[in-house]
Scaffold this motif. Structure first.
Motif, mmCIF file in Angstrom:
data_model
loop_
_atom_site.group_PDB
_atom_site.id
_atom_site.type_symbol
_atom_site.label_atom_id
_atom_site.label_comp_id
_atom_site.label_asym_id
_atom_site.label_seq_id
_atom_site.Cartn_x
_atom_site.Cartn_y
_atom_site.Cartn_z
ATOM 1 N N GLY A 1 0.801 -1.219 0.000
ATOM 2 C CA GLY A 1 0.000 0.000 0.000
ATOM 3 C C GLY A 1 0.830 1.262 0.000
ATOM 4 N N ILE A 2 1.964 1.226 -0.723
ATOM 5 C CA ILE A 2 2.869 2.380 -0.791
ATOM 6 C C ILE A 2 3.187 2.685 -2.245
ATOM 7 N N GLU A 3 3.970 3.717 -2.464
ATOM 8 C CA GLU A 3 4.347 4.106 -3.816
ATOM 9 C C GLU A 3 5.644 3.409 -4.233
ATOM 10 N N PRO A 4 5.767 3.027 -5.514
ATOM 11 C CA PRO A 4 7.050 2.489 -5.997
ATOM 12 C C PRO A 4 8.152 3.538 -5.861
ATOM 13 N N GLN A 5 9.366 3.071 -5.796
ATOM 14 C CA GLN A 5 10.498 3.974 -5.635
ATOM 15 C C GLN A 5 11.682 3.431 -6.417
ATOM 16 N N ASN A 6 12.393 4.306 -7.079
ATOM 17 C CA ASN A 6 13.585 3.910 -7.831
ATOM 18 C C ASN A 6 14.425 5.164 -8.036
ATOM 19 N N GLU A 7 15.195 5.514 -7.004
ATOM 20 C CA GLU A 7 15.911 6.784 -7.051
ATOM 21 C C GLU A 7 17.204 6.705 -6.242
ATOM 22 N N TRP A 8 18.117 7.595 -6.577
ATOM 23 C CA TRP A 8 19.379 7.673 -5.856
ATOM 24 C C TRP A 8 19.172 8.379 -4.532
ATOM 25 N N PHE A 9 19.819 7.864 -3.494
ATOM 26 C CA PHE A 9 19.810 8.556 -2.213
ATOM 27 C C PHE A 9 20.559 9.864 -2.368
ATOM 28 N N GLU A 10 20.096 10.863 -1.689
ATOM 29 C CA GLU A 10 20.574 12.236 -1.882
ATOM 30 C C GLU A 10 22.103 12.338 -1.925
ATOM 31 N N GLY A 11 22.576 12.973 -2.997
ATOM 32 C CA GLY A 11 24.008 13.229 -3.142
ATOM 33 C C GLY A 11 24.835 12.038 -3.553
ATOM 34 N N THR A 12 24.207 10.954 -4.037
ATOM 35 C CA THR A 12 24.984 9.753 -4.366
ATOM 36 C C THR A 12 24.685 9.236 -5.771
ATOM 37 N N GLU A 13 24.342 10.128 -6.684
ATOM 38 C CA GLU A 13 23.996 9.679 -8.032
ATOM 39 C C GLU A 13 25.182 9.009 -8.719
ATOM 40 N N GLN A 14 24.890 7.986 -9.505
ATOM 41 C CA GLN A 14 25.906 7.231 -10.241
ATOM 42 C C GLN A 14 25.365 6.979 -11.640
ATOM 43 N N GLN A 15 25.950 7.587 -12.636
ATOM 44 C CA GLN A 15 25.412 7.519 -13.995
ATOM 45 C C GLN A 15 25.823 6.253 -14.737
ATOM 46 N N GLU A 16 27.039 5.789 -14.535
ATOM 47 C CA GLU A 16 27.554 4.644 -15.280
ATOM 48 C C GLU A 16 27.324 3.345 -14.502
ATOM 49 N N PRO A 17 27.274 2.205 -15.197
ATOM 50 C CA PRO A 17 27.221 0.917 -14.492
ATOM 51 C C PRO A 17 28.395 0.767 -13.525
ATOM 52 N N VAL A 18 28.160 0.080 -12.430
ATOM 53 C CA VAL A 18 29.184 -0.114 -11.406
ATOM 54 C C VAL A 18 29.949 -1.397 -11.718
ATOM 55 N N LEU A 19 31.256 -1.310 -11.755
ATOM 56 C CA LEU A 19 32.102 -2.478 -12.003
ATOM 57 C C LEU A 19 32.485 -3.137 -10.679
ATOM 58 N N TYR A 20 32.482 -4.458 -10.676
ATOM 59 C CA TYR A 20 32.906 -5.200 -9.492
ATOM 60 C C TYR A 20 33.509 -6.532 -9.937
ATOM 61 N N SER A 21 34.265 -7.166 -9.035
ATOM 62 C CA SER A 21 34.927 -8.429 -9.370
ATOM 63 C C SER A 21 34.175 -9.594 -8.745
ATOM 64 N N GLU A 22 34.146 -10.716 -9.485
ATOM 65 C CA GLU A 22 33.477 -11.922 -8.990
ATOM 66 C C GLU A 22 34.036 -13.129 -9.726
ATOM 67 N N ASN A 23 34.539 -14.094 -8.987
ATOM 68 C CA ASN A 23 35.069 -15.337 -9.559
ATOM 69 C C ASN A 23 36.111 -15.080 -10.647
ATOM 70 N N GLY A 24 36.957 -14.073 -10.405
ATOM 71 C CA GLY A 24 38.019 -13.773 -11.352
ATOM 72 C C GLY A 24 37.563 -13.010 -12.583
ATOM 73 N N LEU A 25 36.323 -12.571 -12.612
ATOM 74 C CA LEU A 25 35.785 -11.803 -13.733
ATOM 75 C C LEU A 25 35.470 -10.386 -13.285
ATOM 76 N N GLN A 26 35.516 -9.464 -14.230
ATOM 77 C CA GLN A 26 35.049 -8.109 -13.955
ATOM 78 C C GLN A 26 33.647 -7.974 -14.535
ATOM 79 N N LEU A 27 32.692 -7.746 -13.652
ATOM 80 C CA LEU A 27 31.297 -7.659 -14.050
ATOM 81 C C LEU A 27 30.781 -6.249 -13.829
ATOM 82 N N ALA A 28 29.621 -5.956 -14.401
ATOM 83 C CA ALA A 28 29.009 -4.632 -14.275
ATOM 84 C C ALA A 28 27.559 -4.791 -13.857
ATOM 85 N N VAL A 29 27.076 -3.873 -13.053
ATOM 86 C CA VAL A 29 25.685 -3.880 -12.622
ATOM 87 C C VAL A 29 25.092 -2.487 -12.836
ATOM 88 N N ASP A 30 23.892 -2.459 -13.369
ATOM 89 C CA ASP A 30 23.148 -1.214 -13.527
ATOM 90 C C ASP A 30 22.210 -1.105 -12.330
#
Length: 404
Positions: A171-200
């Motif tokens: 019974g609430i509104e959907p939400q999909n937003e950056w917490f104040e002052g923490t916007e990130q425009q590009e996909p975030v890169l991270y490592s996993e099992n010896g691979l470099q992956l990206a997450v949007d």
């Protein structure tokens, strides 16, 4: 919005207290003698049995059928901002029991009921966070929760989400937003099992990706060396990419989402996979059932088939339908595997128990007149713990079997 500083008492119907004496955190509206409709979402309440004895303390949401989420089973514990900070700190410390923080990797930081924080999920991708609220009542404390997460984890960016399905149920509104002052425009890169992956973090599913299977990706890959692999419901390539890196001869990935397949192909390029003449990888968009049937009709065979479908059962009423879907999917997969081949089959449906899933595989073997020998019977990574008091948190099954 003002709230009473004193917890408001709400009584249960007769003989409805037993799950909560065992510390289960969910109180549905139909279990209550007093519905709490007149209360504000986020009001702290004391749960009483029908005779007025204190049972637990939680937070009410009159707009949800899951009316109360319980967070304290000791009457001396207060539910306030400090309570949430302490629970988050405990969840972070729990992750360090298995090793030091890897600042370039990804992990689940808070897993809702399993971390005694029902309705809050937090995933860390390198120095960024994906935060998902699944309890409308927690939104009362959203600001201090996010501020503490940012401080405790030195987070550079935080994506905050309430998906549409959750919003409808809560019974609430959907939400999909950056917490104040923490916007990130590009996909975030991270490592996993010896691979470099990206997450949007903004457009990806759930908190942006799926972290529960990452150790299963590596475990399954040990059986894939030199084999041809079909990765069904591959999403962004988790199982198939690790299999190829660990020596699989070829990988074919299938998923219904072209966006997920695009991410998988980008990961192939980013990690320089499939460039060796001895290994190849390709992807195809399609429905998992239709594609498995087509491959079977064409007489194609693979040394290993991986099945990692989305959740088939969202409620207990859907369990039988889900088991039929799992049976059909695994039957189609077994037809593609020669004797001595490998089947990796998964279920993320928490309502389907491990025993039910194994019995489904038993039935597949019986119908197909094939022996399925379980090599590994696995669950999620340790940062997805299971709360004994909430068996629904034991949701992920990953079976690695040899097919004879």
């Amino acid at each position: 919005m003002t709230y009473s500083d004193t917890p408001v008492p709400l009584r249960l119907k007769p003989s409805r207290q037993f799950p909560f004496l065992a510390r289960h955190p969910w109180v549905h509206a139909h279990a209550l003698a007093e519905t709490g409709h007149n209360l504000k979402s986020g009001q702290v309440v004391d749960l009483l049995d029908f005779d007025g004895n204190w049972v637990a303390r939680g937070v009410v949401n009159p707009g949800s059928r899951l009316r109360i989420r319980l967070y304290a089973f000791d009457a001396n514990i207060e539910i306030n901002e400090q309570h949430w900070r302490s629970r988050i700190d405990a969840a972070i410390a729990r992750r360090r029991l298995t090793g030091p923080l890897d600042p370039q990797a990804a992990e689940r930081i808070v897993f809702s009921e399993s971390d005694l924080l029902s309705g809050l999920i937090v995933d860390r991708y390198a120095d960024c966070l994906g935060v998902q609220f699944t309890a409308g009542a927690l939104l009362r404390w959203q600001q201090p929760i996010l501020e503490h997460l940012r401080s405790a984890l030195s987070a550079r960016a935080i994506m905050v989400r309430v998906d549409e399905k959750t919003a409808k149920h809560e019974g609430i509104e959907p939400q999909n937003e950056w917490f104040e002052g923490t916007e990130q425009q590009e996909p975030v890169l991270y490592s996993e099992n010896g691979l470099q992956l990206a997450v949007d973090l903004h457009a990806g599913q759930k908190t942006g990706g799926y972290l529960d299977q990452r150790l299963n990706h590596l475990a399954a890959a040990r059986y894939m060396k030199g084999r041809s692999v079909l990765d069904v419901c591959c999403y962004n390539g988790g199982f198939g990419l690790v299999a190829l890196k660990q020596g699989a001869k070829s990988v074919v990935g299938i998923d219904s989402s072209q966006a997920a397949l695009d991410q998988a192909q980008q990961a192939v390029t980013r990690n320089g996979l499939g460039n060796d003449s001895d290994s190849t990888i390709s992807f195809a968009q399609g429905d998992c059932f239709d594609e498995l049937k087509r491959l079977g009709d064409e007489g194609q065979r693979f040394d290993a088939v991986i099945l990692d479908p989305p959740r088939f059962a969202g409620s207990r009423h859907q369990v039988d339908t889900a088991l039929r879907a799992y049976r059909r999917l695994n039957s189609l997969a077994v037809d593609l595997v020669p004797p001595g081949g490998i089947l990796v089959t998964c279920s993320c449906s928490g309502r389907v128990s491990r025993s039910e899933f194994l019995n489904m595989l038993l039935d597949v073997g019986r119908r197909k007149r094939r022996d399925l020998i379980v090599l590994e019977n696995r669950g999620p990574a340790p940062d997805h713990p299971c709360a004994i008091s909430c068996p629904e948190s034991d949701y992920l099954k990953c079976i690695i079997a040899e097919v004879q």
